[in-house]
Design a protein around this motif. Structure first.
Motif, PDB file in Angstrom:
ATOM      1  N   ALA A 126      52.396  25.735  28.439  1.00 15.20           N
ATOM      2  CA  ALA A 126      53.477  25.725  27.449  1.00 15.20           C
ATOM      3  C   ALA A 126      54.522  24.671  27.786  1.00 15.20           C
ATOM      4  O   ALA A 126      55.718  24.867  27.557  1.00 15.20           O
ATOM      5  CB  ALA A 126      54.125  27.110  27.344  1.00 15.20           C
ATOM      6  N   GLY A 127      54.077  23.545  28.339  1.00 15.74           N
ATOM      7  CA  GLY A 127      54.980  22.452  28.664  1.00 15.74           C
ATOM      8  C   GLY A 127      55.648  22.566  30.009  1.00 15.74           C
ATOM      9  O   GLY A 127      56.369  21.644  30.406  1.00 15.74           O
ATOM     10  N   VAL A 128      55.455  23.661  30.736  1.00 16.22           N
ATOM     11  CA  VAL A 128      56.083  23.875  32.034  1.00 16.22           C
ATOM     12  C   VAL A 128      55.089  23.519  33.130  1.00 16.22           C
ATOM     13  O   VAL A 128      53.940  23.979  33.114  1.00 16.22           O
ATOM     14  CB  VAL A 128      56.555  25.333  32.190  1.00 16.22           C
ATOM     15  N   ALA A 132      50.173  27.303  41.022  1.00 15.65           N
ATOM     16  CA  ALA A 132      50.980  28.159  41.896  1.00 15.65           C
ATOM     17  C   ALA A 132      50.348  29.539  41.998  1.00 15.65           C
ATOM     18  O   ALA A 132      49.847  30.093  41.013  1.00 15.65           O
ATOM     19  CB  ALA A 132      52.408  28.241  41.372  1.00 15.65           C
ATOM     20  N   ALA A 133      50.369  30.078  43.228  1.00 15.79           N
ATOM     21  CA  ALA A 133      49.680  31.346  43.478  1.00 15.79           C
ATOM     22  C   ALA A 133      50.247  32.490  42.652  1.00 15.79           C
ATOM     23  O   ALA A 133      49.535  33.469  42.362  1.00 15.79           O
ATOM     24  CB  ALA A 133      49.751  31.681  44.972  1.00 15.79           C
ATOM     25  N   ASP A 134      51.524  32.402  42.249  1.00 19.41           N
ATOM     26  CA  ASP A 134      52.102  33.494  41.481  1.00 19.41           C
ATOM     27  C   ASP A 134      51.731  33.417  40.003  1.00 19.41           C
ATOM     28  O   ASP A 134      52.140  34.273  39.208  1.00 19.41           O
ATOM     29  CB  ASP A 134      53.619  33.498  41.642  1.00 19.41           C
ATOM     30  N   ARG A 135      50.953  32.368  39.615  1.00 20.88           N
ATOM     31  CA  ARG A 135      50.506  32.220  38.229  1.00 20.88           C
ATOM     32  C   ARG A 135      49.057  32.690  38.134  1.00 20.88           C
ATOM     33  O   ARG A 135      48.173  32.119  38.762  1.00 20.88           O
ATOM     34  CB  ARG A 135      50.605  30.760  37.774  1.00 20.88           C
ATOM     35  N   TYR A 147      48.069  14.593  31.280  1.00 19.24           N
ATOM     36  CA  TYR A 147      48.233  15.845  32.028  1.00 19.24           C
ATOM     37  C   TYR A 147      47.292  16.879  31.426  1.00 19.24           C
ATOM     38  O   TYR A 147      46.757  16.710  30.319  1.00 19.24           O
ATOM     39  CB  TYR A 147      49.686  16.336  31.997  1.00 19.24           C
ATOM     40  N   VAL A 148      47.073  17.954  32.185  1.00 23.86           N
ATOM     41  CA  VAL A 148      46.186  19.035  31.749  1.00 23.86           C
ATOM     42  C   VAL A 148      47.057  20.173  31.226  1.00 23.86           C
ATOM     43  O   VAL A 148      47.943  20.665  31.936  1.00 23.86           O
ATOM     44  CB  VAL A 148      45.285  19.521  32.893  1.00 23.86           C
ATOM     45  N   SER A 149      46.793  20.576  29.990  1.00 25.31           N
ATOM     46  CA  SER A 149      47.531  21.679  29.375  1.00 25.31           C
ATOM     47  C   SER A 149      46.634  22.917  29.333  1.00 25.31           C
ATOM     48  O   SER A 149      45.528  22.873  28.794  1.00 25.31           O
ATOM     49  CB  SER A 149      47.971  21.292  27.954  1.00 25.31           C
ATOM     50  N   LEU A 150      47.119  24.019  29.921  1.00 27.86           N
ATOM     51  CA  LEU A 150      46.377  25.280  29.939  1.00 27.86           C
ATOM     52  C   LEU A 150      46.906  26.187  28.847  1.00 27.86           C
ATOM     53  O   LEU A 150      48.117  26.254  28.592  1.00 27.86           O
ATOM     54  CB  LEU A 150      46.512  25.966  31.305  1.00 27.86           C
TER      55      LEU A 150
END
Length: 344
Positions: free
Chosen positions: A59-61, A84-87, A107-110
């Protein structure tokens, strides 16, 4: 020892602060994430210009970065990235390569895909299949379709429109309506020049009509010019010889002028002296010119019988003296002035 303790403490504090600030700056420039991360993989049909270190965003972050881009099965690109492990990524996660800017950075957008169990997660080390990934937009094919429009726009307008097209088609911002409105404004700008374009075409038609009306004369002129050029081509040898002769004449004339320059200069100087003499004797010259016709008439009468002058002796006299006998010379008239022409 006490006198050295304070400076050493200050030096140590300064070195620690400097090293820490340098490390933070280096980490920021290198875009290194020091937090705990999990590694994942994704298969793409095309990962052109995707490089290690590029962002991974949700979401752009920014939530991670690309670690490696490699070839898999000779037809696909295998992208290894860390998050990041918390994601926690859902099991139905999707991945798409997008443009970060017009320079070409990507960039890669998930994203969240459709799934029967929304709570299922993708385990670390898992792979996103090619069916749930999308490569970057093919700008070459896209811009080729807009090529006729780009040719009529300025570079700034092209850059602005291109960036908006990429944003809309990637789903990053704006809407198709915004894109179309901007395109419509550019098209309206071109439409405002329709009158000028029409006048140019009308003037061009007038010129072509005039040329067409004088087609015979134009054809004759072209034929005559062709004949002239052909004649000059056939006579190129005599023309060349004439040019050489003119060159020789120019050289000879230049030599002649060099030889005559000194006498001519002297003549001009003497002519100036003559003019000054005539100017100083202006009354004498005027008197001569005034009585010249009378004198010319008298001289003409004297040569009327031939190419000689006739003189009439009107009077002659002489003196005779004898030394020792006659002390005073005697005046003897030889020819007295008795003719009528002499008595006038």
């Amino acid at each position: 020892m006490r006198s050295l303790a304070a400076p050493l403490v200050k030096l140590a504090v300064f070195m620690v602060v400097t090293v820490a600030a340098t490390a933070v700056l280096a980490i920021s420039i290198a875009n290194v994430d020091l937090s705990s991360t999990n590694s994942y993989q994704a298969r793409f049909t095309d990962a052109t210009l995707l490089l290690p270190g590029d962002d991974v965003r949700i979401a752009g972050v920014r939530v991670g970065q690309v670690e490696e881009v490699a070839v898999a099965d000779r037809t696909q690109a295998l992208v290894t990235f860390s998050v990041a492990a918390d994601r926690k990524l859902p099991a139905s996660v999707t991945a798409q390569i997008k443009f970060r800017n017009l320079v070409g950075q990507r960039y890669v957008s998930l994203g969240q895909g459709a799934a029967e169990n929304p709570n299922a997660v993708l385990n670390p080390g898992g792979t996103i299949p090619v069916q749930r990934t999308k490569p970057a937009l093919d700008l070459t094919q896209l811009f080729n379709g807009f090529k006729p429009l780009f040719q009529a726009l300025s570079p700034d307008e092209v850059n602005k429109l291109s960036y908006e097209i990429i944003q809309v088609l990637q789903g990053e911002g704006g809407t198709v309506e915004t894109l179309l409105s901007h395109t419509a404004s550019l098209t309206s700008t071109l439409a405002q020049k329709d009158q000028v374009i029409g006048e140019v075409i009308t003037n061009l038609n007038t010129v072509l009509t005039t040329v067409n009306a004088h087609g015979d004369q134009l054809s004759t002129v072209i034929t005559q010019v062709q004949q002239l050029v052909s004649g000059l081509a056939e006579d190129r040898v005599p023309i060349g010889q004439a040019v050489d002769a003119l060159g020789g004449l120019t050289t000879t004339t230049a030599g002649l002028l060099d030889e005559a320059r000194a006498p001519l200069k002297q003549d001009i100087a003497n002519l100036g002296g003559l003019v000054r003499t005539l100017n100083e004797n202006e009354q004498t010259v005027e008197h001569f010119i005034q009585f010249l016709p009378t004198k010319t008439a008298a001289l003409t009468r004297t040569v009327s019988y031939g190419s000689w002058f006739n003189f009439y002796l009107c009077e002659a006299s002489g003196e005779v003296s004898v030394p020792g006998l006659i002390s005073t010379p005697l005046d003897i008239p030889v020819l007295p002035a008795s003719q009528p022409r002499c008595l006038r």
